[in-house]
Design a protein around this motif. Structure first.
Motif, short mmCIF file in Angstrom:
data_model
loop_
_atom_site.label_atom_id
_atom_site.label_comp_id
_atom_site.label_asym_id
_atom_site.label_seq_id
_atom_site.Cartn_x
_atom_site.Cartn_y
_atom_site.Cartn_z
N MET A 290 50.92 -0.35 -3.88
CA MET A 290 49.85 -1.15 -3.31
C MET A 290 50.43 -2.49 -2.84
O MET A 290 51.29 -3.07 -3.49
N ASN A 291 49.93 -2.97 -1.72
CA ASN A 291 50.37 -4.25 -1.17
C ASN A 291 49.88 -5.38 -2.07
O ASN A 291 48.68 -5.56 -2.25
N GLU A 292 50.80 -6.13 -2.65
CA GLU A 292 50.42 -7.19 -3.59
C GLU A 292 49.75 -8.38 -2.90
O GLU A 292 49.23 -9.27 -3.56
N TYR A 293 49.73 -8.40 -1.58
CA TYR A 293 49.04 -9.47 -0.85
C TYR A 293 47.59 -9.14 -0.54
O TYR A 293 46.90 -9.93 0.07
N ILE A 294 47.13 -7.96 -0.96
CA ILE A 294 45.72 -7.64 -0.84
C ILE A 294 45.06 -8.06 -2.16
O ILE A 294 45.40 -7.57 -3.22
N ALA A 295 44.12 -9.00 -2.05
CA ALA A 295 43.44 -9.53 -3.24
C ALA A 295 42.57 -8.45 -3.86
O ALA A 295 42.25 -7.44 -3.24
N TYR A 296 42.16 -8.68 -5.10
CA TYR A 296 41.29 -7.73 -5.79
C TYR A 296 40.00 -7.49 -5.00
O TYR A 296 39.44 -6.41 -5.03
N CYS A 297 39.55 -8.50 -4.26
CA CYS A 297 38.30 -8.38 -3.49
C CYS A 297 38.52 -7.72 -2.14
O CYS A 297 37.56 -7.43 -1.43
N GLY A 298 39.76 -7.51 -1.75
CA GLY A 298 40.07 -6.89 -0.48
C GLY A 298 40.56 -7.86 0.58
O GLY A 298 41.01 -7.45 1.65
N LEU A 299 40.50 -9.16 0.31
CA LEU A 299 41.00 -10.17 1.24
C LEU A 299 42.50 -9.99 1.45
O LEU A 299 43.24 -9.73 0.49
N ASP A 300 42.96 -10.12 2.67
CA ASP A 300 44.38 -10.05 2.97
C ASP A 300 44.98 -11.45 2.82
O ASP A 300 44.86 -12.29 3.70
N CYS A 301 45.62 -11.70 1.69
CA CYS A 301 46.17 -13.02 1.39
C CYS A 301 47.27 -13.42 2.37
O CYS A 301 47.50 -14.61 2.59
N GLU A 302 47.95 -12.45 2.97
CA GLU A 302 49.00 -12.77 3.92
C GLU A 302 48.47 -13.53 5.12
O GLU A 302 49.18 -14.32 5.73
N THR A 303 47.21 -13.31 5.47
CA THR A 303 46.63 -13.98 6.63
C THR A 303 45.69 -15.12 6.25
O THR A 303 45.15 -15.79 7.12
N CYS A 304 45.50 -15.36 4.96
CA CYS A 304 44.61 -16.42 4.49
C CYS A 304 45.22 -17.79 4.81
O CYS A 304 46.37 -18.06 4.47
N GLU A 305 44.42 -18.64 5.46
CA GLU A 305 44.94 -19.95 5.85
C GLU A 305 45.28 -20.84 4.65
O GLU A 305 46.17 -21.67 4.75
N ALA A 306 44.61 -20.65 3.52
CA ALA A 306 44.96 -21.43 2.33
C ALA A 306 46.37 -21.06 1.86
O ALA A 306 47.17 -21.93 1.52
N ARG A 307 46.68 -19.78 1.85
CA ARG A 307 48.03 -19.34 1.45
C ARG A 307 49.06 -19.80 2.47
O ARG A 307 50.13 -20.28 2.11
N LEU A 308 48.74 -19.68 3.76
CA LEU A 308 49.68 -20.11 4.80
C LEU A 308 49.96 -21.61 4.70
O LEU A 308 51.11 -22.04 4.86
#
Length: 75
Positions: free
Chosen positions: A1-19
């Motif tokens: 499983m992609n570890e950048y997919i949050a438990y809620c389904g959000l794609d953390c790789e594209t999240c502006e807070a993470r960026l």
């Protein structure tokens, strides 16, 4: 499983807070804090915009770290 997919389904790789965190981008932190403040009806400061990703070790936003019921349940 992609570890950048949050438990809620959000794609953390594209999240502006993470960026903003990964790139140490204070201007993006300001932009995100303004958007999130308006969306949520609460004050969110640029200093609060630090997150490495929901399932990645490291810093989390206040919401993801301690308020998100999905993350709390999954962990």
């Amino acid at each position: 499983m992609n570890e950048y997919i949050a438990y809620c389904g959000l794609d953390c790789e594209t999240c502006e807070a993470r960026l903003a965190t990964v790139n140490n981008d204070d201007e993006l932190r300001i932009k995100v804090s303004k958007e999130w403040s308006e969306l949520n009806g609460v004050e969110i400061t640029p200093e609060m915009i630090n997150c490495s990703g929901c399932r990645i070790p490291g810093v989390k936003t206040v919401y993801c770290d301690s308020l998100c019921p999905i993350r709390q349940c999954a962990r």
